[in-house]
Write an enzyme that holds these catalytic residues in place. Structure first.
Site, PDB file in Angstrom:
ATOM      1  N   TRP A 110      31.243  34.491  45.125  1.00 20.16           N
ATOM      2  CA  TRP A 110      32.298  35.350  43.564  1.00 20.16           C
ATOM      3  C   TRP A 110      33.190  34.458  43.736  1.00 20.16           C
ATOM      4  O   TRP A 110      33.728  33.453  44.532  1.00 20.16           O
ATOM      5  CB  TRP A 110      33.354  36.449  44.568  1.00 20.16           C
ATOM      6  CG  TRP A 110      33.308  36.778  43.189  1.00 20.16           C
ATOM      7  CD1 TRP A 110      32.847  37.001  42.190  1.00 20.16           C
ATOM      8  CD2 TRP A 110      34.977  37.889  42.811  1.00 20.16           C
ATOM      9  NE1 TRP A 110      33.811  37.714  41.336  1.00 20.16           N
ATOM     10  CE2 TRP A 110      35.223  38.231  42.030  1.00 20.16           C
ATOM     11  CE3 TRP A 110      35.884  37.706  44.467  1.00 20.16           C
ATOM     12  CZ2 TRP A 110      36.387  38.823  41.995  1.00 20.16           C
ATOM     13  CZ3 TRP A 110      37.119  38.767  44.226  1.00 20.16           C
ATOM     14  CH2 TRP A 110      36.855  38.864  42.874  1.00 20.16           C
ATOM     15  N   ASP A 134      34.769  39.383  53.667  1.00 25.98           N
ATOM     16  CA  ASP A 134      35.006  40.095  52.219  1.00 25.98           C
ATOM     17  C   ASP A 134      33.959  41.007  51.955  1.00 25.98           C
ATOM     18  O   ASP A 134      32.873  41.290  51.655  1.00 25.98           O
ATOM     19  CB  ASP A 134      34.843  39.275  50.759  1.00 25.98           C
ATOM     20  CG  ASP A 134      34.876  39.738  49.862  1.00 25.98           C
ATOM     21  OD1 ASP A 134      35.396  39.397  48.578  1.00 25.98           O
ATOM     22  OD2 ASP A 134      35.459  41.221  49.698  1.00 25.98           O
ATOM     23  N   LYS A 151      33.648  49.674  44.056  1.00 29.29           N
ATOM     24  CA  LYS A 151      32.456  50.174  43.724  1.00 29.29           C
ATOM     25  C   LYS A 151      31.747  51.568  44.647  1.00 29.29           C
ATOM     26  O   LYS A 151      30.615  52.293  44.131  1.00 29.29           O
ATOM     27  CB  LYS A 151      31.002  48.853  44.525  1.00 29.29           C
ATOM     28  CG  LYS A 151      31.629  47.398  43.326  1.00 29.29           C
ATOM     29  CD  LYS A 151      32.830  46.899  43.873  1.00 29.29           C
ATOM     30  CE  LYS A 151      32.598  45.750  43.070  1.00 29.29           C
ATOM     31  NZ  LYS A 151      33.784  44.674  43.949  1.00 29.29           N
TER      32      LYS A 151
END
Ligand code: PLA
Length: 401
Positions: A133, A214, A250
């Site tokens: 990311w 993560d 999300k």
């Protein structure tokens, strides 16, 4: 003269520059596939039913006030969030060696963890996947740590470079921090298998490295919260330490509520107490205490078994829609006879597909087809629907033939 006159224009950010370019494009049929935010078949953002229900309950609950939360956030939220990722039967939780701090979503959890490590951990090298990311290098560098990369994606096979990954992690200095995306790897959409995770765990533990998970897409990858937590639970089960950044952006659609948690699994209750006291000293001068609303929504849903069940159903619905969009895109590309093997589009998992189109082709598609994706060829599958799949398949066909 102005004090600020020497401020230079910022360099372009991988994700943001594409979003700005798309925003400025006047074309009525432009297609933004760059930001990782879920969209419905109608192309709209989704507020989950169960979230609306939780908010109505909260609005009617007159006992709620607007006072400060504690520095580490809403206690119920922290307990429930830890349970969600660690599982109902986690020994680490039973042995009180888990520290969980409500943070500003995944980014805030990563940053607080990075600042804590920069202050209290001797080894200052952080290994992140290549690619990863776009924000990871900045978060850890700005905390004062040194970012290095381990091989992750193999452009030849368009799959995981597992040998390279093991070799690079195996060569890391003792105590190095290793950032691992627990599921739905961003930007590649490629996850290790459980067998591969076990090998990664062995090498991380044998080399005395510190895993920092993560966990931004739990439940969003496979559609099942427990399956997507297996990688993390494998590491925690061995009794070792690990950091975990959680996000409800999300999987609960709470992007703008900025709700997540940093969990630090320690080796003993005594260490956990000390770690907890020091994390508070990172948070207080950073933002004093976290916002209440998102934490209250998550807590309302996680602590009520019916609402939790409703959530899992809506969550699976989102994951399934993404999987069906992958299938539709793959079939549309096959139908056009576009050269190359495009099976990676259906083999990959989670929000994104690493299409394999190069930066030149990405820029050409933006200009000629008003279709926007990040320059590394990543597309947010969640932003597609049955109407826009043909548009994208035409653009890819034109770009690669
Ligand atoms: C792997 C990963 N970790 C953490 C985050 C942070 O999310 P949060 O702070 O909202 O919890 C993202 C979001 N990445 C997005 C979806 C958003 C962005 O980069 O602007 C992306 O488009 O990659 C992510 O993809």
């Amino acid at each position: 003269s102005s004090i600020l006159s020497n401020v230079l224009p910022a360099p372009e950010d991988h994700v943001l520059s594409v979003i700005f370019a798309c925003r400025d494009d006047p074309c009525p049929v432009k297609l933004n596939l760059s930001a990782g935010a879920y969209r419905t078949e109608e192309g709209k953002p989704l507020v989950l039913e169960v979230v609306r229900k939780a908010e109505q309950q909260l609005a009617n609950d007159l006992s709620c006030d607007k006072g400060y939360l504690p520095i580490d956030g809403l206690a119920d939220f922290n307990k429930l969030s830890a349970k969600l990722i660690l599982g109902d039967d986690s020994h680490a939780v039973e042995e009180n060696r888990v520290v969980t701090i409500q943070c500003l979503s995944g980014t805030g959890s990563l940053r607080v963890g990075a600042e804590f490590l920069a202050k209290h951990h001797q080894q200052r090298v952080v290994f992140v996947p290549n690619p990863t990311w776009g924000n990871h290098p900045f978060i850890f560098t700005l905390a004062g740590l040194y970012v290095e990369y381990f091989r992750y994606y193999d452009p030849q096979t368009r799959g995981l470079d597992f040998e390279g990954m093991l070799e690079d992690i195996g060569a890391a200095p003792s105590g190095a921090i290793v950032v691992l995306q627990s599921c739905a790897h961003n930007p590649t959409g490629i996850d290790p298998t459980l067998e591969q995770w076990e090998k990664i765990r062995q090498i991380v533990r044998s080399k005395g490295l510190l895993p920092f998970f993560d966990n931004a897409y739990q439940g969003f990858a496979s559609g099942n919260l427990d399956s997507d937590a297996q990688s993390v639970r494998m590491f925690v089960a061995d009794g070792g330490e690990c950091f975990i950044a959680q996000s409800f952006a999300k999987n609960m659609g709470l992007y703008g509520e900025r709700i997540g948690a940093l969990t630090i699994v320690c080796t003993s209750q005594d260490v956990a107490r000390k770690v907890h006291s020091q994390v508070l000293l990172v948070v207080r001068p950073m933002y004093l205490s976290p916002p209440m609303h998102g934490a209250s929504i998550v807590t309302t849903i996680l602590k009520n078994s019916d609402m939790y069940k409703d959530w899992t159903i809506e969550l699976k619905g989102m994951a399934d829609r993404i999987i069906s969009m992958r299938q539709q895109l793959y079939e549309a590309i096959q139908a056009r006879g576009t050269p190359g093997d495009w099976s990676h589009i259906i083999k990959q998992i989670g929000m994104f597909s690493f299409t394999g189109v190069n930066e030149k082709q990405v820029r050409w598609m933006a200009k000629e087809y008003h279709i926007y994706m990040t320059y590394d060829g990543r597309i947010s599958i969640a932003s597609l629907n049955s109407k826009t799949v043909p548009q994208l398949a035409d653009a890819i066909h034109a770009a690669v033939t």
